[in-house]
Design a protein around this motif. Structure first.
Motif, PDB file in Angstrom:
ATOM      1  N   SER A  53       0.852  -1.182   0.000  1.00  0.00           N
ATOM      2  CA  SER A  53       0.000   0.000   0.000  1.00  0.00           C
ATOM      3  C   SER A  53       0.891   1.236   0.000  1.00  0.00           C
ATOM      4  CB  SER A  53      -0.894  -0.002   1.244  1.00  0.00           C
ATOM      5  OG  SER A  53      -1.686   1.168   1.294  1.00  0.00           O
ATOM      6  N   THR A  54       0.437   2.281  -0.689  1.00  0.00           N
ATOM      7  CA  THR A  54       1.223   3.512  -0.735  1.00  0.00           C
ATOM      8  C   THR A  54       0.313   4.697  -1.046  1.00  0.00           C
ATOM      9  OG1 THR A  54       3.197   4.567  -1.700  1.00  0.00           O
ATOM     10  CG2 THR A  54       1.771   3.349  -3.195  1.00  0.00           C
ATOM     11  N   GLY A  55       0.752   5.868  -0.640  1.00  0.00           N
ATOM     12  CA  GLY A  55       0.064   7.082  -1.026  1.00  0.00           C
ATOM     13  C   GLY A  55       0.651   7.615  -2.331  1.00  0.00           C
ATOM     14  N   PHE A  56      -0.050   8.561  -2.939  1.00  0.00           N
ATOM     15  CA  PHE A  56       0.478   9.199  -4.146  1.00  0.00           C
ATOM     16  C   PHE A  56       0.011  10.649  -4.188  1.00  0.00           C
ATOM     17  CE2 PHE A  56      -3.499   7.115  -5.381  1.00  0.00           C
ATOM     18  CZ  PHE A  56      -4.190   8.118  -6.049  1.00  0.00           C
ATOM     19  N   ASP A  57       0.762  11.473  -4.895  1.00  0.00           N
ATOM     20  CA  ASP A  57       0.446  12.889  -5.020  1.00  0.00           C
ATOM     21  C   ASP A  57      -0.374  13.150  -6.274  1.00  0.00           C
ATOM     22  OD1 ASP A  57       1.880  13.587  -2.722  1.00  0.00           O
ATOM     23  OD2 ASP A  57       3.758  13.791  -3.845  1.00  0.00           O
ATOM     24  N   ILE A  58      -1.204  14.171  -6.195  1.00  0.00           N
ATOM     25  CA  ILE A  58      -1.939  14.637  -7.361  1.00  0.00           C
ATOM     26  C   ILE A  58      -2.229  16.121  -7.171  1.00  0.00           C
ATOM     27  CG2 ILE A  58      -4.151  13.897  -6.356  1.00  0.00           C
ATOM     28  CD1 ILE A  58      -5.189  13.459  -9.217  1.00  0.00           C
ATOM     29  N   ASP A  59      -2.127  16.890  -8.236  1.00  0.00           N
ATOM     30  CA  ASP A  59      -2.443  18.310  -8.186  1.00  0.00           C
ATOM     31  C   ASP A  59      -3.877  18.492  -7.686  1.00  0.00           C
ATOM     32  OD1 ASP A  59      -1.811  21.209  -9.344  1.00  0.00           O
ATOM     33  OD2 ASP A  59      -3.837  20.661  -9.945  1.00  0.00           O
ATOM     34  N   PRO A  60      -4.100  19.362  -6.687  1.00  0.00           N
ATOM     35  CA  PRO A  60      -5.453  19.519  -6.115  1.00  0.00           C
ATOM     36  C   PRO A  60      -6.518  19.883  -7.148  1.00  0.00           C
ATOM     37  CG  PRO A  60      -3.819  20.580  -4.712  1.00  0.00           C
ATOM     38  CD  PRO A  60      -3.100  20.173  -5.958  1.00  0.00           C
ATOM     39  N   TYR A  61      -6.159  20.753  -8.084  1.00  0.00           N
ATOM     40  CA  TYR A  61      -7.122  21.140  -9.119  1.00  0.00           C
ATOM     41  C   TYR A  61      -7.489  19.937  -9.988  1.00  0.00           C
ATOM     42  CZ  TYR A  61      -8.704  22.955 -13.631  1.00  0.00           C
ATOM     43  OH  TYR A  61      -9.400  23.168 -14.797  1.00  0.00           O
ATOM     44  N   LYS A  62      -6.469  19.166 -10.415  1.00  0.00           N
ATOM     45  CA  LYS A  62      -6.726  18.000 -11.251  1.00  0.00           C
ATOM     46  C   LYS A  62      -7.486  16.924 -10.473  1.00  0.00           C
ATOM     47  CE  LYS A  62      -4.951  19.445 -15.059  1.00  0.00           C
ATOM     48  NZ  LYS A  62      -5.856  19.755 -16.200  1.00  0.00           N
ATOM     49  N   LYS A  63      -7.244  16.843  -9.184  1.00  0.00           N
ATOM     50  CA  LYS A  63      -7.986  15.898  -8.343  1.00  0.00           C
ATOM     51  C   LYS A  63      -9.471  16.246  -8.349  1.00  0.00           C
ATOM     52  CE  LYS A  63      -8.262  14.214  -3.563  1.00  0.00           C
ATOM     53  NZ  LYS A  63      -7.608  14.222  -2.227  1.00  0.00           N
ATOM     54  N   THR A  64      -9.785  17.533  -8.184  1.00  0.00           N
ATOM     55  CA  THR A  64     -11.173  17.982  -8.226  1.00  0.00           C
ATOM     56  C   THR A  64     -11.816  17.641  -9.567  1.00  0.00           C
ATOM     57  OG1 THR A  64     -10.765  19.786  -6.671  1.00  0.00           O
ATOM     58  CG2 THR A  64     -12.681  20.007  -8.116  1.00  0.00           C
ATOM     59  N   CYS A  65     -11.057  17.879 -10.644  1.00  0.00           N
ATOM     60  CA  CYS A  65     -11.586  17.586 -11.980  1.00  0.00           C
ATOM     61  C   CYS A  65     -11.854  16.097 -12.160  1.00  0.00           C
ATOM     62  CB  CYS A  65     -10.607  18.085 -13.048  1.00  0.00           C
ATOM     63  SG  CYS A  65     -10.541  19.889 -13.201  1.00  0.00           S
ATOM     64  N   LEU A  66     -10.935  15.243 -11.721  1.00  0.00           N
ATOM     65  CA  LEU A  66     -11.120  13.796 -11.857  1.00  0.00           C
ATOM     66  C   LEU A  66     -12.333  13.316 -11.077  1.00  0.00           C
ATOM     67  CD1 LEU A  66      -7.581  12.129 -11.643  1.00  0.00           C
ATOM     68  CD2 LEU A  66      -9.147  12.057 -13.569  1.00  0.00           C
ATOM     69  N   ILE A  67     -12.428  13.728  -9.831  1.00  0.00           N
ATOM     70  CA  ILE A  67     -13.504  13.260  -8.966  1.00  0.00           C
ATOM     71  C   ILE A  67     -14.875  13.650  -9.511  1.00  0.00           C
ATOM     72  CG2 ILE A  67     -14.556  13.603  -6.686  1.00  0.00           C
ATOM     73  CD1 ILE A  67     -11.717  13.659  -5.529  1.00  0.00           C
ATOM     74  N   ASN A  68     -14.943  14.828 -10.132  1.00  0.00           N
ATOM     75  CA  ASN A  68     -16.224  15.324 -10.635  1.00  0.00           C
ATOM     76  C   ASN A  68     -16.449  15.075 -12.120  1.00  0.00           C
ATOM     77  OD1 ASN A  68     -17.529  16.982  -8.298  1.00  0.00           O
ATOM     78  ND2 ASN A  68     -15.362  17.525  -8.251  1.00  0.00           N
ATOM     79  N   GLY A  69     -15.419  14.548 -12.803  1.00  0.00           N
ATOM     80  CA  GLY A  69     -15.553  14.316 -14.235  1.00  0.00           C
ATOM     81  C   GLY A  69     -15.513  15.598 -15.042  1.00  0.00           C
TER      82      GLY A  69
END
Length: 200
Positions: A157-173
């Motif tokens: 198991s591991t964590g990973f980084d993602i740009d906060p803006y891109k994270k919002t876009c992915l989660i919401n499509g």
């Protein structure tokens, strides 16, 4: 784009380093300007021989492997900046690429097309590749909201980084335009409040 919060999938192991965009989608297939059909030519020169017959030794042609996750060697997506590489990967059905390093332009292109690049340590990458090669039925869980990747039934198991803006876009499509549209009510309210202040 399709919203992406959590994925549980089997994975394809591709332990090759420095896979460039010309290997992902050869330049001769870049004539089209829309995204359709690029998945058919993903890794074309590795998937097929000179007679256009499937290469049985290439991992995407092996029946024991399946899934929406590709686990690749380090420095994935290097080379030219062609966005078609992300189109080909998503066109084939991949939603996640795991590697220990991604070329910056490829990473941006991937996120803009709903493809999540998960960067992990080299030691974790090797352990993951070994697990999938040992057991092709291995299930990998990727959670965008908690930014965690785990191999179900193991202690990997591991964590990973993602740009906060891109994270919002992915989660919401959202693509970039969708994101701006989603802020329309807030922008309208701000402008109205500003107008009231100016006229007070």
């Amino acid at each position: 784009m399709e919203a992406f919060k959590t994925l549980i999938s089997r994975a394809f192991p591709l332990p090759i380093e420095h896979i460039d965009t010309d290997q992902i989608i050869p330049a001769r297939f870049l004539k089209a300007t829309d995204k359709k059909g690029f998945g058919d030519n993903l890794f074309r020169d590795w998937r097929y021989d000179n007679n256009d017959q499937p290469n049985p030794d290439f991992v995407l042609n092996k029946t024991e492997y399946s899934g929406q996750i590709l686990v690749a060697g380090t420095n994935f997506g290097c080379g030219s900046s062609r966005e078609h590489a992300a189109w080909a990967l998503t066109g084939f059905g991949f939603k996640v690429i795991v590697s220990s390093f991604f070329a910056d332009i490829f990473k941006g292109n991937a996120l803009n097309n709903g493809l999540l690049p998960v960067q992990v340590s080299e030691s974790f990458l090797q352990a993951l590749l070994q697990q999938i090669q040992k057991d092709p039925t291995t299930l990998v869980r990727v959670d965008v909201e908690t930014q965690r990747l785990e191999v179900i039934g193991t202690d990997l198991s591991t964590g990973f980084d993602i740009d906060p803006y891109k994270k919002t876009c992915l989660i919401n499509g959202y693509d970039d335009i969708d994101y701006l549209v989603s802020k329309h009510a807030a922008i309208t309210a701000f402008e109205a409040k500003k107008e009231q202040t100016l006229t007070a």
